[in-house]
Every structure is written in structure tokens, then in C-alpha cells.
Design an enzyme around this catalytic site. Structure first.
Site, short mmCIF file in Angstrom:
data_model
loop_
_atom_site.label_atom_id
_atom_site.label_comp_id
_atom_site.label_asym_id
_atom_site.label_seq_id
_atom_site.Cartn_x
_atom_site.Cartn_y
_atom_site.Cartn_z
N ARG A 157 0.95 -1.25 0.06
CA ARG A 157 -0.09 -0.20 -0.06
C ARG A 157 0.74 1.24 0.11
NH1 ARG A 157 -2.17 -3.73 3.91
NH2 ARG A 157 -4.20 -4.37 3.54
N LYS A 181 -2.43 -2.12 7.66
CA LYS A 181 -3.60 -1.57 8.71
C LYS A 181 -3.76 -2.28 9.76
CE LYS A 181 -6.61 -0.98 4.57
NZ LYS A 181 -7.89 -1.06 3.83
N HIS A 250 -3.00 2.47 -5.93
CA HIS A 250 -3.67 1.44 -5.68
C HIS A 250 -4.07 0.54 -7.07
CE1 HIS A 250 -6.81 -1.15 -3.79
NE2 HIS A 250 -7.46 -1.07 -4.99
N ARG A 253 -0.95 -1.72 -7.14
CA ARG A 253 -1.39 -2.75 -6.14
C ARG A 253 -2.04 -3.96 -6.85
NH1 ARG A 253 -1.52 -4.25 -0.61
NH2 ARG A 253 -3.57 -4.99 0.08
N HIS A 276 -3.77 -8.90 3.21
CA HIS A 276 -5.34 -9.21 3.79
C HIS A 276 -5.55 -10.02 4.80
CE1 HIS A 276 -6.49 -7.88 -0.49
NE2 HIS A 276 -6.12 -6.78 -0.07
N TYR A 285 -8.86 -20.03 4.43
CA TYR A 285 -7.27 -19.26 4.38
C TYR A 285 -6.30 -20.31 4.93
CZ TYR A 285 -3.81 -16.22 6.11
OH TYR A 285 -2.44 -15.27 6.14
#
Length: 312
Positions: A157, A181, A250, A253, A276, A285
Site C-alpha cells: 500500500r 492496517k 492502488h 497494487r 489481507h 485461509y
């Protein structure tokens, strides 16, 4: 603009308990203050003695009227839904604390939005841009070229890029530590070609600006790059690619992710590289080790250049 203490309490909760960034907390705060101002000016629920705002007296109709007023102001459905999301989080917080008896947002839905098609740049267009001579040989030219390449090669990012410090780069292992984040850190592998670009940039930076004691990416005066400057650099450089509908960090990305998947990378690994927290609800996942991430990263065309070896 005046605001109620409950909004301050919620902002502190986001900041200190949820570890949201200052930017995100500011966005929530602004949305809630706007809603409170709407309620004060349209509903008779204000105590004239002390100017108190009572969220417990907010009902579904007030919220729906507020949404309608936002639509009348020509806000996009996406923007309205973002503000509505802020409001829903606020009232869930109040419910959890016992400040209100019921949640007026429980059955409120925002306007329908059309899911936009993702923007990405073709591999060959980015290859031409990065390997061309449109950047210049001075410090800023070398830096700007590296910014484009790093965003595209790693998928990080914009906020993660400007937050990199010299100490976060391990050239021997060919890994960059970034803070994403909610202050979550992860390691991103990089290939030999990007390593050479980074070393060339550091040489130009140290010669032009002086040795950096902190930030990896700096301005000519030695200060840390801002998010706005990075956006401007990316937009300006991507203008060299014709017929590109959107030019932003973005987009780079997303181009990284698209290129990885198109070249055979596994979805779970790409999600890990992007930082993520989860996959889509239909996906499972699976954790991927750093060594596996390095192998997966070979699917990226830039990693294949000059062998694409990591730390060997």
C-alpha cells in the site's frame, strides 16, 4: 463543529483498542459529527440547557432521512454507504457499553452500489514504463522510478511504502518489513532486479541528501515523503501509459495481484503478500511460510528478471 463526548469515547476506542490509523479514526469522527449536526438541525431532541445529543432518541426514520439528504447532495452510493458504516459501528459500540437500549441501524440498508470493474495495467505496459528512460538520472528520477517499481513488484500500500525505514530492508534475505492496517506487520520478498534499483536509489539519496537515519523514501530536503507526494508521482508517471482510465498507487497494487494470479500464483499466497486478513467467505485461509511466499513470488514477471533469486 461541536460534538458529543460519546463520539470522543468512540474515537478513543477505535484508536487505542482497535488500533485504527489516525486517518481512519478521523474519517469515522467526521462522519459522526456530520450526522450529529444533521440530527441537531432537523430533530427536536436537543436539551437546550446543555446542548446534549442523545443517540438513544435516534430512530430508524431519522437515519433514513439522513441517508436521503446525503443522496440529495449528490453523494455517490459508495460514499453514503461508507458514512452509514461509520454510524453502524458507532451504535454497536454504544449498545455494547449499554448507552442505548436498541440499535436504530439494525434494519437500515444503504443505497445499492454497482461493483466497479477493477482497474489494472497490462504487464507489457508497465514493463515498457519501468525499463524506459522517462524518469531521469537525478535523485528524484531514480527515486520516482523505484516508487513505481516497488508498488508494482510488491503490491504494498502507499501508506506502507512511505512508512519504510532503512532498518526495515534486509538486503541479504531480500525481505522488506512493512506496517499495514491496524499496525499489523508482515515481510514482503523482493527480487534481484528490485534489489539493484533500491541500492542505486540509496546511493543517489546518500549522495544528494546525505545519509538517512530514518525514512527510506525522502524528499530532497531529507524529510519523509507524504502520501500526497507519492500519489502525485504515480499519477504523473502513469500518464505515460495511453488509454489508462485510472492512475493511482492502488492501481499498481491491483496490477500486482492481477499479474501474480494470471501467472499462476496461488490465491492464498497472494492474499498473504497483500496483507489481507482473510479470503472471501467461500475460500479457506491457509498460512504460507516466508520461504513459500518467495517461491510463489517467482510468478511475478519482474521477479523473473535477472534470475529472480532471493538472498542467494
Amino acid at each position: 463543529m461541536r460534538h458529543d463526548k460519546l463520539i470522543d469515547d468512540f474515537a478513543d476506542y477505535l484508536r487505542y483498542e482497535r488500533n485504527y490509523s489516525a486517518y481512519t479514526v478521523g474519517a469515522y469522527f467526521k462522519d459522526l459529527c456530520q450526522f450529529e449536526e444533521y440530527v441537531r438541525s432537523h430533530q427536536d431532541i436537543e436539551d437546550e440547557a446543555d446542548g446534549k445529543f442523545f443517540p438513544g432518541e435516534v430512530d430508524r426514520d431519522i437515519v433514513r432521512n439522513w441517508i436521503a439528504s446525503l443522496m440529495d447532495e449528490k453523494l455517490s452510493p459508495r460514499s453514503v454507504n461508507r458514512k452509514l458504516s461509520s454510524l453502524k459501528s458507532f451504535f454497536k459500540f454504544l449498545m455494547k457499553r449499554g448507552d442505548i437500549a436498541s440499535d436504530p441501524l439494525r434494519l437500515v440498508e444503504g443505497p445499492k452500489t454497482k461493483k466497479p470493474l477493477p482497474y489494472f495495467i497490462k504487464d507489457e505496459d508497465l514493463e515498457t514504463l519501468l525499463d524506459g528512460d522517462g524518469f531521469g538520472d537525478d535523485f528524484e528520477g531514480v527515486r520516482n522510478q523505484l516508487i513505481i517499481e516497488m508498488l508494482y513488484d510488491t503490491g504494498m500500500r502507499r501508506s506502507e511504502l512511505i512508512g519504510i525505514r532503512d532498518s526495515d530492508v534486509d538486503f541479504e534475505a531480500q525481505l522488506i518489513k512493512v506496517t499495514g492496517k491496524r499496525n499489523k506487520q508482515r515481510l514482503i520478498p523482493f527480487a534481484e532486479n528490485l534489489k539493484n534499483r533500491m541500492l542505486a536509489y540509496m546511493e543517489a539519496r546518500n549522495r544528494e541528501v546525505g545519509g538517512s537515519e530514518d525514512w527510506f523514501f525522502v524528499r530532497k530536503n531529507g524529510n519523509q515523503l507524504s502520501a500526497e507526494i507519492v500519489y502525485y508521482i504515480v499519477k504523473k508517471q502513469l500518464s505515460a501509459i495511453p488509454m489508462l482510465a485510472k492512475r493511482s498507487p492502488h492501481v499498481l497494487r491491483h496490477s500486482f495481484a492481477t499479474s501474480m494470479l494470471n501467472n499462476g500464483a496461488e490465491l492464498n499466497a497472494v492474499k498473504d503478500l497483500l496483507g489481507h486478513s482473510s479470503l472471501a467467505s467461500t475460500s479457506v485461509y491457509t498460512h504460507t511460510t516466508f520461504e513459500e511466499l518467495k517461491k510463489v513470488y517467482q510468478a511475478h514477471p519482474r521477479a523473473k528478471k535477472e534470475g529472480g533469486y532471493y538472498g542467494n
